[in-house]
Design an enzyme around this catalytic site. Structure first.
Site: not given
Ligand SMILES: *[C@@H]1O[C@H](CO)[C@@H](O)[C@H](O)[C@H]1NC(C)=O
Ligand SMILES: *[C@@H]1O[C@H](CO)[C@@H](O)[C@H](O)[C@H]1NC(C)=O
Ligand SMILES: *[C@@H]1O[C@H](CO)[C@@H](O)[C@H](O)[C@H]1NC(C)=O
Ligand SMILES: *[C@@H]1O[C@H](CO)[C@@H](O)[C@H](O)[C@H]1NC(C)=O
Ligand SMILES: *[C@@H]1O[C@H](CO)[C@@H](O)[C@H](O)[C@H]1NC(C)=O
Ligand SMILES: *[C@@H]1O[C@H](CO)[C@@H](O)[C@H](O)[C@H]1NC(C)=O
Length: 780
Positions: A181, A251
């Site tokens: 990150e 993640e």
């Molecule tokens: C997990 O789900 C949420 C809902 O989309 C999303 O915004 C998020 O980006 C997701 N996590 C990752 C690491 O993308």
């Protein structure tokens, strides 16, 4: 006979052949390509130091049963190199053993080396001794830092190679990560930021691991690095920075971590499933749950500052390793449904039709693949029906339906069919003796040092804490003397010489943000002033003496050595700086064990010499922020909370492997602020009530855990009950006797049971419209 024998030999032969079979891993713009095939992959994070080696096989097995293909972990530099060039890979830091367990279970592994890891881990995983190196600046284009980072990264890669654990060597590792990150903070590092990113990329690439490298949240990741997405959501709209990179979500936060003084964050199963389904609907091909099992911040490993000891995370496997239901089961069904579409999603052409009100129809199809469809409703308020190719589909607000053949719905993210399990903590009653704790105590010796003697060193300044302690302890004494006072009253000072001692304690070092490593700790710089009626005395530049840690830490009291004397009989309560020791019998059985520390103030706890972390039950969560939660719409970590106004952590996990059965065990507490150990007791964690529902024609499944069986059927009704699982009420006039009888017959005394719900069951509920839905509650 002949045929089955042949099959048997074939199986043996094929399993032998596969022990060291090399797997090739590459990728194109669509997916990871494993042995020539594009793949859909579900991964989940389990951080090995947050559980014990004894727990690993079960955690990994439950991940596999939950439909995961891969286990992902960070590598924890400050755990492995606690002092420069002194390494530790034993116990729960046995990275190689952990990876081998993953391999034995037949799963892939994703190795996120970092070595900066964030992870709510102390100092983001970086060793504090790095700060001792002249001219070092962390996580930027700085030679001393790059030398150390390369040294550790190379060490890990070499170890893993030597153990043959990369996929091309026949091992489980299909992906590795460098940095973590950094893109989120890169601009703060000016021109050095991009130079550092390029260096990381080249350094990683030069290690020749023969599987792809990723850099998460790194929009400028140079090829061949794959940049990937992290977050609660938004990864559906994510596009990698190179057309040759597949869309990977490294993640997906399954819940959130918890701070001292904060309520419990939750992420409902429906919301998590919705985001995962959206990701695959939009050409995602690899998704990793952060966390799949969160675990425990043993010792002083929690980051922060102020992150609690439990790292439960509301993950699909709870802190103790139990399946969290319905989350675990609802995701398992999702994984199975999406796997049915693997070929279509990874090889098909995609066609997307956007309708009004946030409705989308996505179809994957093409030569040689069976068509597969997703229907999604991104409207957070409105339910919808979609007519598609001759059928009608009901889509609750904020949900995705999966039609693996484009003809029938096998799964909808908002329709949860998995049982709900209510976990309960029980005081152990199997053996009366196990209830009794025998206490003794001793004071922390403030003596010599607090009086101003025996200090290792002295300076005319108030120093930054961790640069003095190198984080060997939470505690640092700052003491000054040689003051002259003439005091009138209202003070504790004596005329002439006085000693002032200040004890500063850290509660986990910061782990995130640009230059987070420079965030000061302790009484750095002061000011420390004595304020009198007419005069103020600034003590900041007096001669201050320093001592790292507590007397009891130096004496290693937690190891319960014979030489240390204890007082028995009456022990003091609400006394600061007190060590308490209790002997106890371990609860029988295999259920998870916790110690309830309600009544204690703040400190550190050990069982048989093993740290179970910092405790602070006296710190209650804020009273606000818990309310009825609607998971639909943009999700955030404080949207769905519980535990307001309650101790932010009352129960502390004692892994079974820390306990001895049939002989006395030792609980040791260092109490810093003052507490009362009389209420302290050990409990086991188990499923209390389990609830499930199924419509006529469907199968209803219920199960308990770890050998516990269903002891009663409490509720069975075709009418919508009032209340929640564990306290269902209502359904009067419709509590079907037939259903009750069959469920009792099939489930009582069993660890799990499945019953097909037939129309017969609801005879006495004839007036309800069909298909009728049976709701059941049992006690485990
Ligand atoms: C997990 O789900 C949420 C809902 O989309 C999303 O915004 C998020 O980006 C997701 N996590 C990752 C690491 O993308
Ligand atoms: C790390 O540095 C030490 C010297 O401090 C050196 O002996 C060692 O070989 C280096 N290890 C790697 C893997 O580069
Ligand atoms: C939407 O559908 C759900 C069932 O999934 C139902 O409980 C709810 O009442 C419906 N909402 C509206 C506004 O019709
Ligand atoms: C404080 O006391 C010391 C002797 O203990 C003496 O040498 C010094 O001059 C005194 N300082 C002040 C400011 O009174
Ligand atoms: C503080 O100053 C006031 C006003 O000058 C005086 O009356 C008082 O006695 C002083 N107090 C002390 C402790 O010297
Ligand atoms: C203490 O010393 C520092 C320099 O080390 C100086 O910046 C600061 O002003 C001094 N403070 C006082 C109260 O004299």
């Amino acid at each position: 006979m002949e045929a089955s024998k042949y099959l048997f030999f074939l199986l043996i032969a094929s399993s032998l052949c596969c022990i060291a079979r090399s797997t090739t891993v590459s990728h194109d713009g669509r997916a990871l390509v494993i042995d020539g095939q594009r793949r859909i992959l579900f991964a989940g994070a389990i951080h090995y130091p947050r559980s014990t080696p004894e727990m690993w096989p079960d955690l990994i097995q439950k991940s596999k049963e939950g439909g995961l293909d891969a286990i992902e972990t960070y590598v924890f530099w400050n755990g492995h190199e606690p002092r420069r060039r002194e390494y530790y890979f034993g116990g729960n830091y046995d990275l190689i053993r952990f990876l081998k367990e993953v391999h034995n279970a037949g799963l892939y592994a994703i190795l996120r080396i970092g070595p900066y890891v964030c992870a709510e881990w102390n100092y983001g995983g970086l060793p504090v001794w790095l700060r001792q190196i002249p001219d070092i600046e962390l996580r930027t284009d700085n030679q001393p830092w790059k030398d150390e980072m390369q040294n550790f990264t190379t060490l890990i890669v070499d170890m893993v190679k030597q153990a043959g654990l990369f996929a091309t060597q026949g091992g489980p590792i299909i992906l590795a990560q460098i940095e973590n990150e950094f893109g989120n903070v890169e601009t703060s590092y000016g021109d050095a930021g991009p130079r550092y990113v390029n260096w990381c990329s080249q350094m990683a690439d030069s290690l020749s691991i023969d599987v792809p490298w990723i850099m998460c949240q790194q929009a400028d990741a140079p090829q061949p690095m794959i940049n990937t997405c992290n977050g609660f959501s938004g990864c559906d709209a994510f596009t990698p920075n190179n057309e040759n990179s597949p869309k990977i979500w490294t993640e997906n936060w399954t819940g959130w971590f918890k701070n001292w003084g904060s309520p419990d964050p939750h992420r409902p199963a429906e919301e998590l499933a919705f985001q995962v389904a959206r990701f695959f609907q939009t050409k995602g091909t690899l998704q990793n749950y952060y966390m799949y099992h969160g675990g425990t911040n043993f010792g002083r490993t929690s980051g922060g500052p102020y992150i609690i000891t439990s790292y439960d995370y509301d993950a699909p496997l709870d802190e103790y390793g139990y399946t969290r239901q319905p989350k675990w089961g609802h995701l398992k069904e999702l994984h199975a449904s999406i796997k049915l579409m693997e070929k279509a999603i990874t090889y098909g052409e995609v066609e997307e039709v956007n309708l009004d009100n946030g409705l989308t129809i996505t179809k994957y199809s093409g030569d040689g693949v069976n068509p597969a469809c997703f229907l999604s409703n991104q409207n957070s308020k409105l339910n919808a029906t979609i007519d598609y190719e001759g059928s009608t589909y009901f889509l609750p607000a904020w949900s995705v339906s999966i039609l693996p053949d484009c003809k029938s719905e096998v799964y909808n993210t908002a329709k949860v069919k998995t049982q709900t399990s209510l976990m309960v903590k029980k005081r152990n009653t199997a053996m009366e003796e196990s209830e009794v704790l025998y206490w003794s105590w001793r004071p922390e010796r403030l003596g010599t040092f607090a009086k101003g003697f025996g200090s290792p060193f002295t300076v005319n300044n108030l120093l930054e804490q961790k640069s003095v302690t190198l984080d060997e302890s939470d505690y640092l004494w700052y003491t000054t003397r040689q003051l002259n006072f003439t005091f009138e009253r209202k003070v504790w000072f004596n005329p002439g010489r006085n000693v002032i001692s200040l004890l500063s304690a850290t509660v986990g070092l910061q782990n995130y943000g640009a230059y987070y490593d420079l965030a000061p700790t302790g009484i750095v710089g002061g000011p420390v002033k004595l304020i009198g009626e007419n005069t103020t005395l600034d003590l900041s530049n007096c001669s201050w003496s320093y001592k790292i840690g507590l007397d009891g830490e130096v004496r290693r009291i937690h190891l319960d050595r014979r030489a240390v004397k204890w007082h028995s009989g009456m022990f003091p309560t609400n006394r600061p700086f007190t060590w308490y020791k209790a002997t106890f019998q371990a609860p029988l059985g295999s259920e998870a064990v916790v110690v309830d520390l309600l009544g204690m103030g703040k400190g550190t706890a050990w069982v048989n010499g093993n740290s179970i972390g910092r405790f602070w039950p006296s710190y209650t969560a804020s009273a606000d922020g818990c309310h009825e939660c609607d998971y639909r719409g943009t999700f955030s970590s404080n949207k769905c909370q519980t535990g307001c106004g309650e101790p932010s952590q009352r129960w502390y996990h004692v892994p079974r492997s820390f306990l001895k059965l049939g002989e006395p065990n030792t609980l040791m507490l260092f109490e810093e602020a003052g507490g009362n150990p009389l209420q302290v007791n050990f409990q086991t964690v188990t499923v209390g009530a389990a609830c499930a529902s199924a419509s006529e024609g469907d199968t209803l499944s219920l199960s308990c855990h770890r050998g516990r069986t269903i002891s009663s059927v409490d509720f069975a009704s075709f009418e919508e009950p009032e209340g929640t699982c564990g306290a269902f009420e209502g359904g009067k006039g419709c509590s079907s006797d037939e259903a009750f009888a069959v469920i009792k017959d099939s489930c009582l005394g069993k660890e799990s049971c499945s019953i097909e719900i037939t129309v017969e069951f609801g005879k006495s509920c004839g007036t309800l419209p069909s298909p009728r839905k049976l709701v059941v509650q049992v006690t485990c």
